[in-house]
Design an enzyme around this catalytic site. Structure first.
Site, short mmCIF file in Angstrom:
data_model
loop_
_atom_site.label_atom_id
_atom_site.label_comp_id
_atom_site.label_asym_id
_atom_site.label_seq_id
_atom_site.Cartn_x
_atom_site.Cartn_y
_atom_site.Cartn_z
N CYS A 83 -104.69 -7.39 33.74
CA CYS A 83 -103.30 -7.48 34.20
C CYS A 83 -103.16 -7.73 35.69
CB CYS A 83 -102.56 -6.19 33.84
SG CYS A 83 -102.58 -5.76 32.09
N HIS A 143 -98.34 -6.19 38.85
CA HIS A 143 -99.07 -5.20 38.06
C HIS A 143 -98.22 -3.97 37.75
CE1 HIS A 143 -101.95 -2.56 36.38
NE2 HIS A 143 -102.08 -1.82 37.45
#
Length: 509
Positions: A83, A143
């Site tokens: 991610c 994120h």
């Protein structure tokens, strides 16, 4: 005579003023004619969509709706199968190998004065703001959410990936891993909570819907970052009911699949904190995990649909560019585990679709594409000047049948000097120690036979190497991945004593 001259002067002032007002109105109208942007990020979404493979009878009518109204890239790949670095790449327009952001990094540390690669970078939403857009964002876009000040309006993000039941399933988040060496995962699955309104994604959709119905004096950029199907795989029971276990088809799996990969590949894939495919087979949990994943996908598809419905009812749909993407794929038993974290196809391949005024409808492009291309593609679709810092290529020419498909490729990076290349029907992987993998997707779509040692493919390997990044900077001092020992060790080896990883909250995600 003086009276006449004075009248002429007054008339001239009136005319100039009227022209100035008209000019301002024309400029304002030109700004409003620029299309809005609806930017939808779905976390950990693999390609098991109805409009892609429909695998295991997945049900995604709303994402399918976007694909039918625009262009679906059926072979799109992330720049990192994790991610944090994937999203940093998408939002900055730079490759991980350019920035050294190979692991997780706090949103506010991607761009900073002591980092020459990014200190002057303009993030995607900022570029739109600088070009006359009102920018808004909610949920997981970077994120965590976004660096401070990146949006004119920020809805923030609910912390974590809840809600969680008081009594959770059998997976403890570590499995049989060494608790001193490995991080913890929140991989878990089941029906919870009782209603959609208790899910953070539902609230994010509500926030976005309220802003879609507003009126603006300029075009808007609206980012909506959905959390599911990121683990834990919890959504209300009704979404599980849509996917009966008897209809679940498990992922392709071969128990000796990894016997022909280099040792470094096994190190990277050493994820004992994640459920293994063998464990899932032995315990009868494999179909249950897939059912939970598909339930989460159907839930988030519904939330996407709520946002799309609002866009259509608001009257703004005909002047809005929509992009839906995911930060990477997700393995559901392929290559021995349930995780992203790899340079193989099911970990790097993810949905990417655009719908916009003047784009073809229902078009599917099978040549490789990169998530890195989202930034330059959006600004071209909106008629904005190109940003010379973008390392990705705009996909507008491909979508409008202007050629360039024969040059299509995608590069994914996982740690320093570990790269996967997708081009011309092949996947080539080169690791930091020179280890290699090569797969021919025409005959081996599951990547079960590594052809790298076959002399017949020597020229193909040399051809694929041409796509590898020529710049591979060391790990960013604020980027780390403490979830996996290989990456902790690599950062220490490549950066030296000053490269000891900084602990990042939520590193496992």
């Amino acid at each position: 005579m003086k009276t006449i001259n004075y009248a002429i002067v007054l008339l001239g002032i009136f005319i100039l003023s009227a022209c100035g007002t008209k000019s301002k109105q024309q400029a304002s109208n030109a700004e409003l004619q620029k299309p809005n942007v609806l930017f939808i990020a779905v976390d950990d979404l693999n390609t098991w969509l109805g409009c892609m493979s429909g695998y295991s009878n997945s049900k995604t009518p709303n994402m399918d709706r976007i694909a039918s109204k625009g262009v679906l890239f059926n072979n799109a790949h992330c720049q990192a199968p994790l991610c944090g670095p994937s999203r940093a790449s998408i939002m900055s327009g730079l490759r991980p190998s350019t920035t050294g952001i190979y692991g997780m990094i706090p949103d506010g540390k991607i761009r900073r004065e002591d980092k020459p690669e990014t200190k002057d970078i303009v993030f995607l939403s900022e570029y739109f703001r600088n070009n006359g857009y009102h920018t808004m964002g909610i949920g997981k876009l970077f994120h965590i959410h976004a660096p401070d000040g990146v949006f004119d309006e920020s809805g923030g993000r609910v912390k974590g990936f809840g809600p969680l039941p008081e009594k959770r399933f059998v997976w403890d988040g570590r499995g049989n891993s060494d608790r001193k060496k490995y991080g913890r995962t929140s991989t878990d699955w089941g029906a919870f909570p009782e209603v959609d309104s208790l899910m953070p994604d539902h609230e994010s959709a509500n926030w976005a819907i309220a802003r879609i119905y507003r009126e603006y004096d300029k075009p808007f950029f609206l980012g909506v970052g959905f959390l599911r199907p990121h683990v834990p795989l919890y959504v209300p029971q009704k979404w599980f009911d849509m996917h009966p276990l008897e209809g679940i088809q498990v992922a392709p799996y071969k128990s000796d699949d990894l016997d022909d990969v280099p040792p470094v590949a096994l190190k990277i894939n050493d994820l004992p904190m994640m459920p293994s495919t063998e464990w899932a087979k032995e315990t009868g949990e494999w179909k249950k995990i897939i059912q939970a994943y598909l339930a989460c996908v159907s839930f988030v598809d519904y939330e996407v649909g709520r946002v799309l419905d609002a866009l259509e009812k608001s009257g703004k749909a005909d002047n809005t560019v929509i992009v839906l993407w995911s930060d990477h794929g997700y393995r559901l038993g392929e290559k021995g585990t349930f995780a992203k974290h790899a340079l193989w196809e099911p970990a790097t391949k993810a949905p990417l679709m655009f719908a916009a005024p003047n784009l073809p409808k229902g078009k599917v492009i099978d040549t490789p594409a990169e998530m890195l291309s989202i930034y330059p593609t959006l600004i071209e679709l909106c008629g904005l000047p190109a940003y010379d810092r973008n390392e990705g290529r705009s996909l507008v020419s491909a979508m409008m049948n202007r050629g360039e498909d024969d040059k299509a490729f995608a590069v994914c990076t996982f740690g320093m000097n570990n790269h996967g290349v997708k081009a011309n029907g092949f996947r080539y992987i080169q690791y930091e120690d020179g280890g290699q993998e090569l797969y021919d997707h025409k005959t081996d779509p599951n990547e079960w036979e590594n052809l790298a040692s076959n002399p017949d493919y020597k020229n193909k390997i040399e051809e694929m190497k041409q796509f590898l990044p020529t710049k591979n900077v060391i790990w960013d001092s604020h980027s780390s991945y403490t979830f996996q020992p290989y990456f902790v060790d690599q950062k220490q080896r490549t950066n030296g004593a000053d490269g000891i990883p900084v602990h990042v909250i939520g590193a496992a995600h």
